[in-house]
Design an enzyme around this catalytic site. Structure first.
Site, PDB file in Angstrom:
ATOM      1  N   GLN A 147      16.916  -3.691   3.811  1.00  0.00           N
ATOM      2  CA  GLN A 147      16.053  -2.687   4.440  1.00  0.00           C
ATOM      3  C   GLN A 147      15.005  -2.180   3.444  1.00  0.00           C
ATOM      4  O   GLN A 147      13.955  -1.683   3.836  1.00  0.00           O
ATOM      5  CB  GLN A 147      16.921  -1.514   4.935  1.00  0.00           C
ATOM      6  CG  GLN A 147      16.141  -0.395   5.564  1.00  0.00           C
ATOM      7  CD  GLN A 147      17.037   0.549   6.353  1.00  0.00           C
ATOM      8  OE1 GLN A 147      17.567   0.161   7.388  1.00  0.00           O
ATOM      9  NE2 GLN A 147      17.238   1.749   5.865  1.00  0.00           N
TER      10      GLN A 147
ATOM     11  N   LYS B  18     -21.559  11.842 -18.178  1.00  0.00           N
ATOM     12  CA  LYS B  18     -20.687  10.717 -17.833  1.00  0.00           C
ATOM     13  C   LYS B  18     -20.971  10.083 -16.480  1.00  0.00           C
ATOM     14  O   LYS B  18     -21.351  10.729 -15.528  1.00  0.00           O
ATOM     15  CB  LYS B  18     -19.222  11.173 -17.807  1.00  0.00           C
ATOM     16  CG  LYS B  18     -18.609  11.509 -19.132  1.00  0.00           C
ATOM     17  CD  LYS B  18     -18.588  10.345 -20.118  1.00  0.00           C
ATOM     18  CE  LYS B  18     -17.734   9.177 -19.652  1.00  0.00           C
ATOM     19  NZ  LYS B  18     -16.313   9.535 -19.618  1.00  0.00           N
TER      20      LYS B  18
ATOM     21  N   SER C 283      15.537   4.562   8.576  1.00  0.00           N
ATOM     22  CA  SER C 283      14.352   3.861   8.053  1.00  0.00           C
ATOM     23  C   SER C 283      13.150   4.069   8.968  1.00  0.00           C
ATOM     24  O   SER C 283      12.079   3.513   8.729  1.00  0.00           O
ATOM     25  CB  SER C 283      14.640   2.355   7.928  1.00  0.00           C
ATOM     26  OG  SER C 283      15.061   1.832   9.164  1.00  0.00           O
TER      27      SER C 283
ATOM     28  N   ASN D   2     -18.598   7.252 -14.468  1.00  0.00           N
ATOM     29  CA  ASN D   2     -17.344   6.519 -14.666  1.00  0.00           C
ATOM     30  C   ASN D   2     -17.117   5.400 -13.636  1.00  0.00           C
ATOM     31  O   ASN D   2     -17.396   5.590 -12.455  1.00  0.00           O
ATOM     32  CB  ASN D   2     -16.156   7.482 -14.609  1.00  0.00           C
ATOM     33  CG  ASN D   2     -16.189   8.500 -15.730  1.00  0.00           C
ATOM     34  OD1 ASN D   2     -16.670   8.200 -16.828  1.00  0.00           O
ATOM     35  ND2 ASN D   2     -15.714   9.698 -15.457  1.00  0.00           N
TER      36      ASN D   2
ATOM     37  N   LYS E 296      10.862  -3.218   3.222  1.00  0.00           N
ATOM     38  CA  LYS E 296       9.700  -2.765   4.027  1.00  0.00           C
ATOM     39  C   LYS E 296       8.657  -1.999   3.240  1.00  0.00           C
ATOM     40  O   LYS E 296       7.473  -2.331   3.288  1.00  0.00           O
ATOM     41  CB  LYS E 296      10.111  -1.854   5.173  1.00  0.00           C
ATOM     42  CG  LYS E 296      11.164  -2.206   6.126  1.00  0.00           C
ATOM     43  CD  LYS E 296      11.114  -3.423   6.869  1.00  0.00           C
ATOM     44  CE  LYS E 296      12.501  -3.631   7.431  1.00  0.00           C
ATOM     45  NZ  LYS E 296      13.500  -4.043   6.402  1.00  0.00           N
TER      46      LYS E 296
ATOM     47  N   ASN F  70      19.547  -8.110  13.012  1.00  0.00           N
ATOM     48  CA  ASN F  70      19.310  -8.946  11.831  1.00  0.00           C
ATOM     49  C   ASN F  70      18.253 -10.022  12.081  1.00  0.00           C
ATOM     50  O   ASN F  70      17.380 -10.261  11.235  1.00  0.00           O
ATOM     51  CB  ASN F  70      20.618  -9.597  11.375  1.00  0.00           C
ATOM     52  CG  ASN F  70      21.648  -8.570  10.945  1.00  0.00           C
ATOM     53  OD1 ASN F  70      21.339  -7.376  10.906  1.00  0.00           O
ATOM     54  ND2 ASN F  70      22.858  -9.007  10.641  1.00  0.00           N
TER      55      ASN F  70
ATOM     56  N   SER G  64     -18.150  13.275 -14.376  1.00  0.00           N
ATOM     57  CA  SER G  64     -17.079  14.025 -15.033  1.00  0.00           C
ATOM     58  C   SER G  64     -17.198  15.497 -14.671  1.00  0.00           C
ATOM     59  O   SER G  64     -18.303  16.025 -14.529  1.00  0.00           O
ATOM     60  CB  SER G  64     -17.194  13.840 -16.547  1.00  0.00           C
ATOM     61  OG  SER G  64     -16.540  14.891 -17.225  1.00  0.00           O
TER      62      SER G  64
ATOM     63  N   GLU H 172     -11.565   0.615 -12.186  1.00  0.00           N
ATOM     64  CA  GLU H 172     -10.385   1.112 -12.905  1.00  0.00           C
ATOM     65  C   GLU H 172      -9.196   1.260 -11.966  1.00  0.00           C
ATOM     66  O   GLU H 172      -8.067   0.917 -12.310  1.00  0.00           O
ATOM     67  CB  GLU H 172     -10.691   2.471 -13.550  1.00  0.00           C
ATOM     68  CG  GLU H 172     -11.531   2.354 -14.804  1.00  0.00           C
ATOM     69  CD  GLU H 172     -11.908   3.723 -15.372  1.00  0.00           C
ATOM     70  OE1 GLU H 172     -12.070   3.811 -16.593  1.00  0.00           O
ATOM     71  OE2 GLU H 172     -12.058   4.692 -14.605  1.00  0.00           O
TER      72      GLU H 172
ATOM     73  N   THR I 246     -14.923 -15.635 -26.267  1.00  0.00           N
ATOM     74  CA  THR I 246     -13.490 -15.913 -26.412  1.00  0.00           C
ATOM     75  C   THR I 246     -13.013 -14.881 -27.425  1.00  0.00           C
ATOM     76  O   THR I 246     -13.783 -14.500 -28.321  1.00  0.00           O
ATOM     77  CB  THR I 246     -13.203 -17.344 -26.935  1.00  0.00           C
ATOM     78  OG1 THR I 246     -13.746 -17.479 -28.231  1.00  0.00           O
ATOM     79  CG2 THR I 246     -13.797 -18.419 -26.025  1.00  0.00           C
ATOM     80  N   HIS I 247     -11.803 -14.422 -27.286  1.00  0.00           N
ATOM     81  CA  HIS I 247     -11.260 -13.339 -28.140  1.00  0.00           C
ATOM     82  C   HIS I 247     -12.147 -12.096 -28.089  1.00  0.00           C
ATOM     83  O   HIS I 247     -12.190 -11.329 -29.036  1.00  0.00           O
ATOM     84  CB  HIS I 247     -11.104 -13.800 -29.598  1.00  0.00           C
ATOM     85  CG  HIS I 247     -10.406 -15.111 -29.758  1.00  0.00           C
ATOM     86  ND1 HIS I 247      -9.053 -15.231 -29.950  1.00  0.00           N
ATOM     87  CD2 HIS I 247     -10.887 -16.384 -29.706  1.00  0.00           C
ATOM     88  CE1 HIS I 247      -8.723 -16.512 -30.037  1.00  0.00           C
ATOM     89  NE2 HIS I 247      -9.816 -17.226 -29.882  1.00  0.00           N
TER      90      HIS I 247
ATOM     91  N   TYR J  29      23.187 -11.265   6.039  1.00  0.00           N
ATOM     92  CA  TYR J  29      22.427 -10.023   5.960  1.00  0.00           C
ATOM     93  C   TYR J  29      23.203  -8.944   5.191  1.00  0.00           C
ATOM     94  O   TYR J  29      24.415  -8.838   5.293  1.00  0.00           O
ATOM     95  CB  TYR J  29      22.109  -9.489   7.370  1.00  0.00           C
ATOM     96  CG  TYR J  29      21.379  -8.156   7.330  1.00  0.00           C
ATOM     97  CD1 TYR J  29      20.003  -8.109   7.154  1.00  0.00           C
ATOM     98  CD2 TYR J  29      22.075  -6.950   7.426  1.00  0.00           C
ATOM     99  CE1 TYR J  29      19.330  -6.890   7.082  1.00  0.00           C
ATOM    100  CE2 TYR J  29      21.421  -5.733   7.356  1.00  0.00           C
ATOM    101  CZ  TYR J  29      20.054  -5.709   7.181  1.00  0.00           C
ATOM    102  OH  TYR J  29      19.397  -4.507   7.102  1.00  0.00           O
TER     103      TYR J  29
HETATM  104  N1  ARG Z   1      16.747  -1.466   9.532  1.00  0.00           N
HETATM  105  C1  ARG Z   1      17.367  -2.698   9.188  1.00  0.00           C
HETATM  106  C2  ARG Z   1      16.540  -3.435   8.109  1.00  0.00           C
HETATM  107  O1  ARG Z   1      15.482  -3.055   7.896  1.00  0.00           O
HETATM  108  C3  ARG Z   1      17.452  -3.564  10.408  1.00  0.00           C
HETATM  109  C4  ARG Z   1      18.624  -4.470  10.424  1.00  0.00           C
HETATM  110  C5  ARG Z   1      19.884  -3.710  10.468  1.00  0.00           C
HETATM  111  N2  ARG Z   1      20.987  -4.536  10.643  1.00  0.00           N
HETATM  112  C6  ARG Z   1      22.239  -4.078  10.499  1.00  0.00           C
HETATM  113  N3  ARG Z   1      23.183  -4.923  10.724  1.00  0.00           N
HETATM  114  N4  ARG Z   1      22.509  -2.877  10.106  1.00  0.00           N
HETATM  115  O2  ARG Z   1      16.985  -4.354   7.506  1.00  0.00           O
END
Ligand code: ARG
Length: 428
Positions: free
Chosen positions: A331, A292, A32, A294, A334, A119, A286, A299, A164-165, A326
């Site tokens: 993971q 044009k 990761s 835009n 993120k 964790n 454009s 948007e 409205t509408h 956990y």
């Molecule tokens: N990279 C893991 C996450 O984002 C960190 C925690 C990993 N913990 C484990 N017991 N493998 O959640």
């Protein structure tokens, strides 16, 4: 017993009970670091605080804590200078930092993870990251609010049709229209503040899930990191992501508001409405049609709301079946969070100057009010004030409107003749 592991390169972190190194395909799949490297400054902040707590509790010496802090500061400097080399084989940001620390300060680095698990570490890092992100977003919301307020001040007397509408309904002012968005943004701000306050508790010390028998001082860490307190239940501390989902849901509501505001501006900028002219510096042309101009900015903001809603649904779905505590599924939170934060910041960053650049066409708006029969409701209310029951008044004015349409006249002229003809008493 013969130690036949001596020549086997098992995993540096958990290799003790393993007899094979990790398959490179697994390494590639579960890494990761290519996204969680963004948490590095927060990971280091957490680690420095953790090391000080360990020293305070006599679990490591003060000298060791100082050395750890020195090493971690070095790593952050390299990171900021863009000189840090991170290794995908080391899986994530936590293990990369620990490995780099060992390279810098040697064996003492091995003491840093005392009483800690990745964790509780990751739960801490995300909270620290989101806390900062919310502060940035609140700042951007303040600027947006200020710009809306300035436009509201400026357009107190700019009349325009209210809809409205998407049909002309009653006359309003541009100030009233923008005021509605200003009120929504104010509530969005409150939601972010409340979300921040709810997430502002420290998970550190929860360990993998069950805390630790070591004499850790969880409150010390929490107060040093400016948390309001600790998350009491250790399973909750490592396995809850409701704070992240709340952040995504708050972000989704904000994006929905921005998207509606953008939709209004897009409509107003059409030739059909022509209530607003886009500034050349904030519009695009454009490649094919020279005529044009835009509205790409509103948007794109309208379009980007989709990915933010998607992240919220993604996180809810990712979490809904996870048994405590956990699980590695988590993971996956993120990228959703990072993209939500980046999207919000870029949308808010451009929306404020975009709104400031707009050229409102007050004449066109006033004309639109005059040329339609939007004062019909006002007439109904005038009749009500004269003692005519509302439903009856509605019917009378409805008939005047019909007459105006049939005779191609405006409503006020019809009302004048009708009232005169009835000697001030309204005809049915
Ligand atoms: N990279 C893991 C996450 O984002 C960190 C925690 C990993 N913990 C484990 N017991 N493998 O959640």
């Amino acid at each position: 017993m013969k130690n036949d592991k001596a020549n086997l390169k098992t995993h540096p972190t958990w290799g003790g009970r393993f007899q094979k190194p990790l398959d490179p395909r697994v390494e590639q799949f579960h890494t990761s670091i290519h996204f969680d490297y963004r948490l590095l400054p927060y990971d280091i902040l957490g680690s420095i605080t953790h090391a000080h707590m360990l020293a305070k509790q006599g679990l490591i010496s003060q000298d060791e804590a100082a050395l750890i802090q020195h090493g971690l500061n070095k790593i952050i400097q390299l990171y900021q200078a863009g000189e840090l080399v991170l290794d995908a084989k080391l899986e994530d940001v936590h293990m990369n930092v620990e490995f780099l620390l060992e390279q810098h300060i040697g064996e003492v680095a091995k003491k840093l993870h005392t009483g800690r698990s990745r964790n509780d570490q990751i739960s801490l890092d995300i909270r620290l990251f989101l806390r900062d992100a919310i502060d940035d977003i609140l700042h951007l919301l303040d600027s947006l609010h200020t710009i809306l307020q300035a436009l509201i001040e400026m357009h107190q007397d700019t009349t325009m049709p209210g809809y409205t509408h998407l049909q002309r309904a009653q006359p309003i002012t541009l100030a009233q229209h923008l005021g509605a968005y200003s009120a929504m943004i104010a509530r969005d701000k409150q939601r972010f503040q409340e979300c921040r306050a709810r997430m502002n508790y420290s998970p550190l010390g929860a360990g993998a899930l069950a805390g630790s028998q070591l004499p850790l001082d969880r409150h010390y860490v929490a107060s040093k990191l400016h948390f309001a307190g600790i998350i009491e239940n250790t399973l909750d501390a490592v396995s809850s992501r409701d704070f992240a989902i709340e952040f995504c849901s708050t972000s989704s509501i904000l994006m929905m508001h921005l998207s509606r505001l953008c939709e209004d501006v897009i409509l107003w900028a059409t030739e059909e409405f022509a209530f607003v002219k886009l500034d050349d510096a904030f519009a695009t042309g454009s490649s094919l049609m020279p005529n044009k101009k835009n509205p790409d900015i509103p948007e794109l903001i309208r379009g980007k709301s989709g990915r933010v809603f998607g992240h919220m649904i993604g996180l809810l779905t990712m979490m809904k079946g996870l048994p405590l505590a956990y699980n590695k599924d988590m993971q996956e939170d993120k990228e959703a969070l990072f993209d939500t934060v980046d999207t919000l910041k870029s949308c808010l960053g451009i929306l404020s100057p975009f709104l400031q650049s707009l050229h409102f066409n007050s004449n066109k708006m006033a004309q639109a009010v005059k040329s339609s029969m939007m004062n019909a409701t006002l007439w109904v209310e005038k009749l009500v004030l004269k003692g005519i029951p509302f439903r009856r008044a509605h019917e009378i004015v409805g008939q005047w409107v019909l007459l105006a349409i049939q005779e191609g006249k405006d409503l006020d002229t019809i009302v004048d003749t009708e009232i005169k003809a009835s000697n001030g008493v309204c005809r049915s």
